[in-house]
Design a protein around this motif. Sequence first.
Motif, PDB file in Angstrom:
ATOM      1  N   GLU A   3       0.834  -1.200   0.000  1.00  0.00           N
ATOM      2  CA  GLU A   3       0.000   0.000   0.000  1.00  0.00           C
ATOM      3  C   GLU A   3       0.870   1.253   0.000  1.00  0.00           C
ATOM      4  O   GLU A   3       1.898   1.321   0.679  1.00  0.00           O
ATOM      5  CB  GLU A   3      -0.888  -0.010   1.253  1.00  0.00           C
ATOM      6  N   VAL A   4       0.483   2.282  -0.786  1.00  0.00           N
ATOM      7  CA  VAL A   4       1.185   3.555  -0.788  1.00  0.00           C
ATOM      8  C   VAL A   4       0.798   4.317   0.483  1.00  0.00           C
ATOM      9  O   VAL A   4      -0.378   4.539   0.758  1.00  0.00           O
ATOM     10  CB  VAL A   4       0.837   4.387  -2.034  1.00  0.00           C
ATOM     11  N   VAL A   5       1.809   4.707   1.252  1.00  0.00           N
ATOM     12  CA  VAL A   5       1.583   5.396   2.517  1.00  0.00           C
ATOM     13  C   VAL A   5       2.102   6.827   2.377  1.00  0.00           C
ATOM     14  O   VAL A   5       3.263   7.042   2.031  1.00  0.00           O
ATOM     15  CB  VAL A   5       2.293   4.682   3.683  1.00  0.00           C
ATOM     16  N   GLU A   6       1.247   7.797   2.646  1.00  0.00           N
ATOM     17  CA  GLU A   6       1.616   9.206   2.594  1.00  0.00           C
ATOM     18  C   GLU A   6       1.181   9.876   3.887  1.00  0.00           C
ATOM     19  O   GLU A   6       0.050   9.663   4.343  1.00  0.00           O
ATOM     20  CB  GLU A   6       0.976   9.910   1.399  1.00  0.00           C
ATOM     21  N   PHE A   7       2.034  10.696   4.491  1.00  0.00           N
ATOM     22  CA  PHE A   7       1.687  11.366   5.732  1.00  0.00           C
ATOM     23  C   PHE A   7       2.624  12.537   5.955  1.00  0.00           C
ATOM     24  O   PHE A   7       3.648  12.688   5.268  1.00  0.00           O
ATOM     25  CB  PHE A   7       1.748  10.394   6.915  1.00  0.00           C
ATOM     26  N   VAL A   8       2.279  13.391   6.905  1.00  0.00           N
ATOM     27  CA  VAL A   8       3.088  14.539   7.277  1.00  0.00           C
ATOM     28  C   VAL A   8       3.427  14.413   8.751  1.00  0.00           C
ATOM     29  O   VAL A   8       2.549  14.175   9.582  1.00  0.00           O
ATOM     30  CB  VAL A   8       2.355  15.864   7.027  1.00  0.00           C
ATOM     31  N   THR A   9       4.699  14.511   9.089  1.00  0.00           N
ATOM     32  CA  THR A   9       5.091  14.518  10.502  1.00  0.00           C
ATOM     33  C   THR A   9       5.201  15.967  10.969  1.00  0.00           C
ATOM     34  O   THR A   9       5.837  16.793  10.330  1.00  0.00           O
ATOM     35  CB  THR A   9       6.439  13.813  10.711  1.00  0.00           C
ATOM     36  N   SER A  10       4.547  16.238  12.065  1.00  0.00           N
ATOM     37  CA  SER A  10       4.553  17.576  12.659  1.00  0.00           C
ATOM     38  C   SER A  10       4.215  17.420  14.131  1.00  0.00           C
ATOM     39  O   SER A  10       4.143  16.301  14.661  1.00  0.00           O
ATOM     40  CB  SER A  10       3.535  18.473  11.955  1.00  0.00           C
ATOM     41  N   ASN A  11       3.956  18.521  14.815  1.00  0.00           N
ATOM     42  CA  ASN A  11       3.645  18.431  16.236  1.00  0.00           C
ATOM     43  C   ASN A  11       2.285  17.794  16.504  1.00  0.00           C
ATOM     44  O   ASN A  11       1.948  17.485  17.638  1.00  0.00           O
ATOM     45  CB  ASN A  11       3.719  19.816  16.891  1.00  0.00           C
ATOM     46  N   LYS A  12       1.476  17.580  15.465  1.00  0.00           N
ATOM     47  CA  LYS A  12       0.174  16.943  15.638  1.00  0.00           C
ATOM     48  C   LYS A  12       0.182  15.479  15.203  1.00  0.00           C
ATOM     49  O   LYS A  12      -0.825  14.791  15.310  1.00  0.00           O
ATOM     50  CB  LYS A  12      -0.892  17.689  14.824  1.00  0.00           C
ATOM     51  N   TYR A  13       1.316  15.044  14.720  1.00  0.00           N
ATOM     52  CA  TYR A  13       1.399  13.675  14.192  1.00  0.00           C
ATOM     53  C   TYR A  13       1.921  12.733  15.261  1.00  0.00           C
ATOM     54  O   TYR A  13       2.990  12.939  15.816  1.00  0.00           O
ATOM     55  CB  TYR A  13       2.332  13.647  12.978  1.00  0.00           C
TER      56      TYR A  13
END
Length: 321
Positions: A3-13
């Motif tokens: 599966e293609v996994v896309e995400f953003v790491t930030s202070n809410k992740y």
Amino acid sequence: MGEVVEFVTSNKYGRRFYKFSNSSITFSLKGSGYAVIGLSNLPEVKHIKQWVYINRHGNTGVTQYQSVHSEHEVLIAVETPNIISEDRSQKFWLTWYDKLELGKSGSTEPIFSREIGTNNLKYVSFISHRNTNSVEWRFVSPPLIERPGLKPIEGGKMYWVKYDGLLPYGALIGGYENEFLYIMRAPHEGSLTPGKFVPSIKCGFVSWGGYMHLKNEFEILCGYDCTWVTTRGNVIPCGAVPGGYTEYGPETMYVGRCQRDKHTIPGKVAPSYSVCFFPYNDEEAYEAVYEILVAPYSSPRYTPTKIVPNVRVGEYIGEHV
């Protein structure tokens, strides 16, 4: 295909872990600053063994500590200005089998390379350093492959054949040491001891008393309804194939094999010693972690839901001596 996994790491992740059993990953990232990858043997932050950091404004390298939010030891650092961009994704590869290496996609030359002693790093975590910037990540997760269950087969049960100068039909290959090795057993000092048969010289060898002993009269193990199971110490899998007995007791000995100098050598497992002994370089060598030969369906303890259940020798010997 995974599966293609896309995400953003930030202070809410929140912290997430992904399992990669092949010790490698190809990924893309885009961001304003500091991307960090943690490698661990369990999906918990406290078990992270290596931190790989990729810094647009400075260095790229490896640190080692319990947390990137505390002081940590820099193991390797390479100057990499503008290695990532806010405007477009950059693609990288990371491997960690015996060396920890990071490189750019399309190049076989790593940005850095470092020997590592830990080979059980199966979990990967992605974060932004100190949560002061956001990083966009993209990778393809490995497909979920279920381990196939063992199924009963017709025939192929294990049996011993007296050697008459010719390798018997159905002889089981047990290892490799410049040529294929087979499993044999022979009497020695009141014991019946499993060892290795070397076809090129038509002789068998057993280990006993710290030495390797040549045998001209012996039996060879035949059959194919079996499998090799990794174990250690005196943990004997159900269905382990008996290969003989010790000179004292007697105690049942099982067929095992060990890795040494990129060779695979058959030998003997006497559970009370908690190792596998094997004949090698004119000596009796041993390893505490080894493989043991198992005929799974020969044991009443076997169930299809538990491929090869393990029991400690104290529970097991009484049924098989």
